[in-house]
Scaffold this active site. Structure first.
Site, PDB file in Angstrom:
ATOM      1  N   HIS A 236      88.244  33.194  21.632  1.00 41.82           N
ATOM      2  CA  HIS A 236      88.493  34.334  20.731  1.00 41.82           C
ATOM      3  C   HIS A 236      87.301  34.611  19.800  1.00 41.82           C
ATOM      4  CE1 HIS A 236      90.653  31.227  17.953  1.00 41.82           C
ATOM      5  NE2 HIS A 236      89.387  31.337  17.596  1.00 41.82           N
TER       6      HIS A 236
ATOM      7  N   HIS B 136      91.759  32.245  10.551  1.00 43.10           N
ATOM      8  CA  HIS B 136      90.493  31.722  10.030  1.00 43.10           C
ATOM      9  C   HIS B 136      90.359  32.115   8.561  1.00 43.10           C
ATOM     10  CE1 HIS B 136      90.053  32.153  14.404  1.00 43.10           C
ATOM     11  NE2 HIS B 136      89.118  31.251  14.377  1.00 43.10           N
TER      12      HIS B 136
ATOM     13  N   HIS C 262      82.464  24.282  20.953  1.00 39.27           N
ATOM     14  CA  HIS C 262      81.576  24.924  19.982  1.00 39.27           C
ATOM     15  C   HIS C 262      81.617  24.206  18.641  1.00 39.27           C
ATOM     16  CE1 HIS C 262      85.360  27.093  19.058  1.00 39.27           C
ATOM     17  NE2 HIS C 262      84.819  27.773  18.062  1.00 39.27           N
TER      18      HIS C 262
ATOM     19  N   GLU D 117      89.921  23.667  18.490  1.00 28.40           N
ATOM     20  CA  GLU D 117      90.792  24.822  18.771  1.00 28.40           C
ATOM     21  C   GLU D 117      91.473  24.701  20.127  1.00 28.40           C
ATOM     22  OE1 GLU D 117      88.702  28.462  16.236  1.00 28.40           O
ATOM     23  OE2 GLU D 117      88.354  28.372  18.385  1.00 28.40           O
TER      24      GLU D 117
HETATM   25  C1  DHB Z   1      83.021  31.822  16.077  1.00 27.98           C
HETATM   26  C2  DHB Z   1      84.199  31.807  15.346  1.00 27.98           C
HETATM   27  C3  DHB Z   1      85.383  31.415  15.935  1.00 27.98           C
HETATM   28  O1  DHB Z   1      86.570  31.448  15.296  1.00 27.98           O
HETATM   29  C4  DHB Z   1      85.405  30.969  17.222  1.00 27.98           C
HETATM   30  O2  DHB Z   1      86.577  30.549  17.727  1.00 27.98           O
HETATM   31  C5  DHB Z   1      84.249  30.979  17.961  1.00 27.98           C
HETATM   32  C6  DHB Z   1      83.056  31.397  17.382  1.00 27.98           C
HETATM   33  C7  DHB Z   1      81.751  32.292  15.478  1.00 27.98           C
HETATM   34  O3  DHB Z   1      81.713  32.585  14.277  1.00 27.98           O
HETATM   35  O4  DHB Z   1      80.771  32.441  16.211  1.00 27.98           O
HETATM   36 FE    FE Z   2      88.150  30.385  16.149  1.00 27.28          FE
END
Ligand code: DHB
Ligand code: FE
Length: 280
Positions: free
Chosen positions: A12, A59, A193, A240
């Site tokens: 997402h 978030h 990530h 996540e």
């Molecule tokens: C980013 C933010 C998110 O919530 C995520 O799931 C993936 C990437 C970002 O800020 O790049």
């Molecule tokens: Fe996220």
């Protein structure tokens, strides 16, 4: 009776939403990513679900460090797109399904999952980006959406196994709703990530691919992965991925993997996507 026909796993990343909203999906950077969702958009347009249960995390848009529900179900009739600092995304208002949402709340709480009931909540990129990826840019979303927000922002988030078990409780809840509804469930976020610190930009494709394999074929094994392994292998925000286990737990033991897509990078992350169908 209501029935869950399929589950969708989907990242997402907010930059994906911005690319759609700013008309950049054909840019060389973005084109391969959006191509990976073409099949899915055609598939879901043909399948026409009545309701999507959308598992995502807020978030710090609707909630903040002042209030951190572990699991929160949106029971409202409507949810507005959140302003995350650049104004709300230009996407349709999300129409809920209060009847099914309250039923899921009742069934899961009586099954001893202490779900928070939310009657007013703006929904951020965690929810709207998967809708955009799957449905494109319609004037109105083509189905009702029940937001299910999970805390994966502030330690301690729920375990993967707890999420998987909640999925089972949702499966039972939907199956006992006495209206004829075609339901899908999305698990969002991930894949590997990390957005901050010395390891920012971490991508672990090997972990991600194994996660997708196990999500299909060995969810019981996947549910045993501990937080520390997610953080070590998939990065701090890779946690996540526990939300995908809610989706998987809501499906039957044996599913058919209809489609899979994996792409690096989008922003600082690996994008994963999977469609799992229940037996008919
Ligand atoms: C980013 C933010 C998110 O919530 C995520 O799931 C993936 C990437 C970002 O800020 O790049
Ligand atoms: Fe996220």
């Amino acid at each position: 009776m209501a029935r869950i026909v399929a589950g969708v796993g989907c990242s997402h990343v907010p930059a994906i939403g911005a690319a759609i909203d700013l008309g950049k999906t054909g840019d060389p950077y973005w084109q391969p990513l959006f191509k990976g969702f073409e099949f899915s958009r055609q598939w879901i347009a043909a399948e026409r679900p009545d309701v999507v249960i959308l598992v995502y995390n807020d978030h710090a848009s609707a909630f903040s460090l002042e209030l951190i529900p572990t699991f929160a179900i949106g029971c409202a009739a409507q949810f507005q797109p959140a302003d995350e600092g650049w104004g709300p995304r230009p996407v349709p208002v999300v129409e809920g399904h209060p009847g099914l949402a309250w039923h899921i709340a009742q069934s899961t709480i009586l099954d001893e999952f202490d779900m928070t009931i939310v009657n007013k909540m703006d929904v951020d990129h965690g929810l709207t980006v998967p809708l955009s990826l799957m449905f494109g840019q319609p004037a109105a979303w083509p189905c009702k959406v029940i937001p299910l927000a999970v805390n994966v922002v502030q330690y301690p988030p729920p375990t993967g196994n707890r999420c998987y078990q909640l999925g089972h409780a949702i499966r039972k809840a939907v199956a006992s709703f006495d209206r004829d509804l075609k339901v899908m469930i999305f698990g969002t976020g991930g894949m590997s990530h990390q957005l901050q610190g010395p390891r920012a930009g971490l991508i672990n494709s090997e972990f991600d691919r194994r996660f997708l394999d196990q999500l299909s074929a060995d969810p019981d094994g996947l549910a045993r992965i501990q937080h520390i392994e997610y953080v070590r292998e998939a990065g701090s925000e890779g946690i996540e991925l526990v939300m995908w286990l809610i989706m998987r737990g809501a499906l039957e033991e044996q599913v058919r993997e209809l489609y899979r897509f994996y792409h690096v990078p989008a922003s600082n992350t690996a994008v994963g996507h999977i469609i799992l169908e229940n037996p008919r």
